[in-house]
Design an enzyme around this catalytic site. Structure first.
Site, short mmCIF file in Angstrom:
data_model
loop_
_atom_site.label_atom_id
_atom_site.label_comp_id
_atom_site.label_asym_id
_atom_site.label_seq_id
_atom_site.Cartn_x
_atom_site.Cartn_y
_atom_site.Cartn_z
N HIS A 22 -3.36 -60.40 47.07
CA HIS A 22 -4.84 -59.96 47.19
C HIS A 22 -4.84 -58.75 48.19
O HIS A 22 -5.66 -57.73 48.33
CB HIS A 22 -5.78 -61.04 47.34
CG HIS A 22 -5.30 -61.84 48.49
ND1 HIS A 22 -4.37 -62.87 48.25
CD2 HIS A 22 -5.97 -62.18 49.66
CE1 HIS A 22 -4.30 -63.35 49.33
NE2 HIS A 22 -5.24 -62.95 50.27
N TYR A 69 8.64 -61.43 81.46
CA TYR A 69 9.15 -61.67 80.21
C TYR A 69 9.33 -63.17 80.25
O TYR A 69 9.02 -63.88 79.17
CB TYR A 69 10.81 -61.12 80.19
CG TYR A 69 11.40 -61.17 78.86
CD1 TYR A 69 11.45 -60.11 78.05
CD2 TYR A 69 11.89 -62.45 78.60
CE1 TYR A 69 11.69 -60.40 76.48
CE2 TYR A 69 12.51 -62.56 77.06
CZ TYR A 69 12.25 -61.54 76.27
OH TYR A 69 12.91 -61.41 75.13
N PHE A 94 -5.02 -72.70 53.94
CA PHE A 94 -5.32 -71.70 53.91
C PHE A 94 -4.37 -70.72 53.28
O PHE A 94 -3.26 -70.99 53.17
CB PHE A 94 -5.58 -71.23 55.41
CG PHE A 94 -5.92 -69.68 55.59
CD1 PHE A 94 -7.26 -69.15 55.18
CD2 PHE A 94 -4.84 -68.79 56.10
CE1 PHE A 94 -7.46 -67.83 55.39
CE2 PHE A 94 -5.46 -67.31 56.20
CZ PHE A 94 -6.73 -67.03 55.93
N ASP A 95 -4.72 -69.55 52.78
CA ASP A 95 -3.98 -68.82 51.80
C ASP A 95 -2.32 -68.57 52.50
O ASP A 95 -1.31 -68.70 51.69
CB ASP A 95 -4.33 -67.61 51.14
CG ASP A 95 -5.10 -66.66 52.25
OD1 ASP A 95 -4.92 -66.97 53.67
OD2 ASP A 95 -5.43 -65.44 51.76
N LYS A 112 -9.39 -66.42 65.32
CA LYS A 112 -10.99 -66.67 65.04
C LYS A 112 -11.74 -67.29 66.14
O LYS A 112 -12.07 -66.53 66.92
CB LYS A 112 -10.68 -67.74 64.03
CG LYS A 112 -9.72 -67.77 62.98
CD LYS A 112 -10.00 -66.60 62.12
CE LYS A 112 -8.58 -65.95 61.08
NZ LYS A 112 -7.84 -66.94 60.56
N ASP A 168 -4.60 -77.50 61.40
CA ASP A 168 -5.09 -75.93 61.36
C ASP A 168 -6.37 -75.70 62.04
O ASP A 168 -7.41 -75.79 61.50
CB ASP A 168 -4.87 -75.54 59.90
CG ASP A 168 -4.68 -74.13 59.51
OD1 ASP A 168 -4.82 -73.48 60.79
OD2 ASP A 168 -4.68 -73.54 58.63
N ALA A 213 -7.95 -73.13 63.58
CA ALA A 213 -8.63 -71.76 63.75
C ALA A 213 -9.91 -71.73 64.17
O ALA A 213 -10.37 -70.97 65.00
CB ALA A 213 -8.50 -70.81 62.52
C1 LIG Z 1 -6.41 -67.05 59.63
C2 LIG Z 1 -6.20 -68.31 59.36
C3 LIG Z 1 -4.76 -68.58 59.34
C4 LIG Z 1 -3.55 -67.52 59.50
O1 LIG Z 1 -3.65 -66.81 60.88
P1 LIG Z 1 -3.25 -65.49 61.05
O2 LIG Z 1 -3.68 -65.36 62.51
O3 LIG Z 1 -4.46 -64.60 60.20
O4 LIG Z 1 -2.02 -65.24 60.79
C5 LIG Z 1 -4.35 -70.05 59.09
N1 LIG Z 1 -5.28 -70.88 58.75
C6 LIG Z 1 -6.56 -70.61 58.84
C7 LIG Z 1 -7.69 -71.79 58.47
C8 LIG Z 1 -6.89 -69.38 59.16
O5 LIG Z 1 -8.44 -69.13 59.12
#
Ligand SMILES: *Cc1c(COP(=O)(O)O)cnc(C)c1O
Length: 479
Positions: free
Chosen positions: A468, A78, A142-143, A276, A233, A235
């Protein structure tokens, strides 16, 4: 636009297949029924109803044997898990950020960090500090990032370069933020109203388009001059680095790892969806360069929302797998094979006269559905119409990136204006063969040949946030 000027892929083969999953194609009649039941929203289809799944590259990668081995040796303690220590070492080694907290996925990091940044900003106690004036600025949110910004009560402002919106204009860095627009936004709002600058690499919403090193550096300098914190950000950090190596002669002889390290000098902290580039099925990260006070606040936020900071909502094995995936993401042979497969799909579509976001980005091919279906207005979601047609034609699932995804202004309820109506064919990493992608091209050609008959969609059910994901639609057939 001609395709003759583009170098064809030169992929080195980077892997072979060791485990397989059977797929099955429904008949056309069965697909029609399934799509109708899904509310004309492929998000709601069962995977057993999908033949080729290009819905997302998120959490859908094939794991390597080293990642499977890491899953078997994860430390499930943990607190004080050795898998967490391994992750922290990887993060410091790769990005140069000393503090690191895993989260269940990218939005787990967003939900902790973004409200903290706003709180700090409000705490500055500057005049004119009303929440109404607060903005996060980005090349493109990102959304889920935009949703978390809006949940704090602030506004998400996207400042990507204008060329990014012109799908047929070639530009090597369509993910770049417009430095002039950024400067102007800061001056007009007042720097104290800009909560943070979020640089998204690669720029997912613009088609997985890369951000140049120079742009990262300039944006960072502008933000710092005004004491605005910079969040990466991250990813698709490795795919962005691959583009820098290929497109910026200054970096042609640098290793991907060195490029990544430099990229992250131009931010103060990062949020990452590890689903990703880092190729785990679940996982995320929040890491901070050196602000210990902020790190403590993130730790506290993590305990309440995600779990103890050493596991952040993940099993120890997932943390262990992530520590391995971060390195695999930067393997240049793998990256070349991966991105050139995506580019190959784009070139095949171009050869068939299908309009796409050009040049092709790192993780997906974005088809310009607005151009393909000029008779469908934005309000009837041409990108969603194409996604539905691809399912009907070939059992292919993909996602709309346009007005449907963008949604409404939370204050006025008015549909936000999308500059482009795209349909995204996201390619999972190490999953599909080029033959399978060739099949996707054949289906696209069949749709192009009957484009005039394709119709738009309207809402039957529209959820209030991130609509969506769960919306139900119905066809709008002109009488
Ligand atoms: C996928 C993504 C996110 C959100 O991440 P999740 O793992 O889906 O919660 C944030 N920013 C970008 C650029 C992404 O591609």
């Amino acid at each position: 636009m001609t395709t003759t000027t583009i170098n064809l892929p030169t992929s080195k083969f980077a892997y072979k297949i060791k485990a397989v999953e059977k797929i099955h194609q429904l008949t056309r009649k069965e697909r029609e029924k399934a799509l109708k039941l899904s509310g004309y929203n492929p998000f709601s289809l069962s995977s057993s109803q999908v033949y080729i799944d290009l819905h997302t590259d998120s959490g859908t990668s094939a794991l390597s044997q080293e990642q499977w081995a890491a899953l078997m040796t994860g430390d499930e303690s943990y607190a004080g898990s050795s898998s967490y220590e391994k992750l922290c070492h990887s993060v410091e080694d790769i990005f140069g950020y000393r503090q690191c907290i895993p989260t269940h996925q990218g939005r787990g990091a967003e939900q902790i960090l973004l409200p903290l940044l706003l709180e700090r900003n409000l705490g500055k106690g500057s005049p004119n500090s009303s929440l109404d004036n607060k903005v996060f600025v980005s090349n493109f949110h990102f959304d889920t990032t935009a949703a978390h910004v809006e949940l704090t009560g602030s506004t998400a402002v996207n400042l990507v370069i204008e060329d990014a919106y012109k799908t047929d204009v070639s530009h090597p860095w369509k993910g770049n933020i417009d430095i002039e627009k950024l400067t102007l936004e800061i001056e007009q709002r007042g720097a104290h109203n800009v909560v943070a600058l979020i640089m998204t690499v690669t720029c997912n919403s613009m088609g997985g388009q890369p951000v140049s090193m120079e742009n990262l550096r300039l944006a960072y300098e502008v933000a710092h001059r005004h004491e605005i914190p910079v969040v990466m950000d991250a990813a698709r950090f490795a795919e962005n680095a691959w583009f820098i190596k290929r497109r910026d002669p200054n970096y042609a002889n640098h290793s991907i790892k060195d490029i990544v390290f430099e990229m992250f000098k131009y931010a103060d902290m990062m949020v990452m969806s590890a689903k990703k580039d880092a190729m785990v099925n679940i996982g995320g990260l929040c890491a901070i360069k050196d602000d210990l006070a902020l790190y403590r606040e993130v730790q506290v936020g993590c305990v309440v929302r995600e779990g103890f900071p050493s596991y952040g909502g993940l099993a120890g094995r997932d943390v262990n797998c992530l520590a391995v995936g971060l390195y695999e993401a930067m393997d240049e042979d793998y990256l070349t094979a991966r991105i050139e497969q995506v580019i190959q799909l784009g070139l095949w579509l171009l050869d068939e006269g299908i309009p796409i976001q050009y040049p092709v980005g790192g993780h997906a091919v974005f088809i310009d559905a607005g151009k393909l279906f000029p008779h469908i207005p934005s309000s009837q979601f041409p990108g969603q119409a194409l996604a539905n047609e691809l399912y009907l034609e070939g059992g292919i699932r993909c996602a709309e990136i346009g007005s449907f995804l963008l949604g409404r202004d939370p204050d006025t309820g008015i549909q936000k204006d999308s500059a482009v109506e795209l349909t995204r064919l996201a390619i999972p990493r190490r999953v599909y063969s080029n033959d399978q992608l060739r099949y996707v091209v054949e289906c696209m050609v069949a749709i192009k040949n009957r484009a005039q008959q394709v119709h738009g969609y309207g809402f039957v059910y529209e959820p209030p946030v991130l609509r969506h994901f769960l919306a139900h639609l119905e066809p709008i057939i002109a009488s």
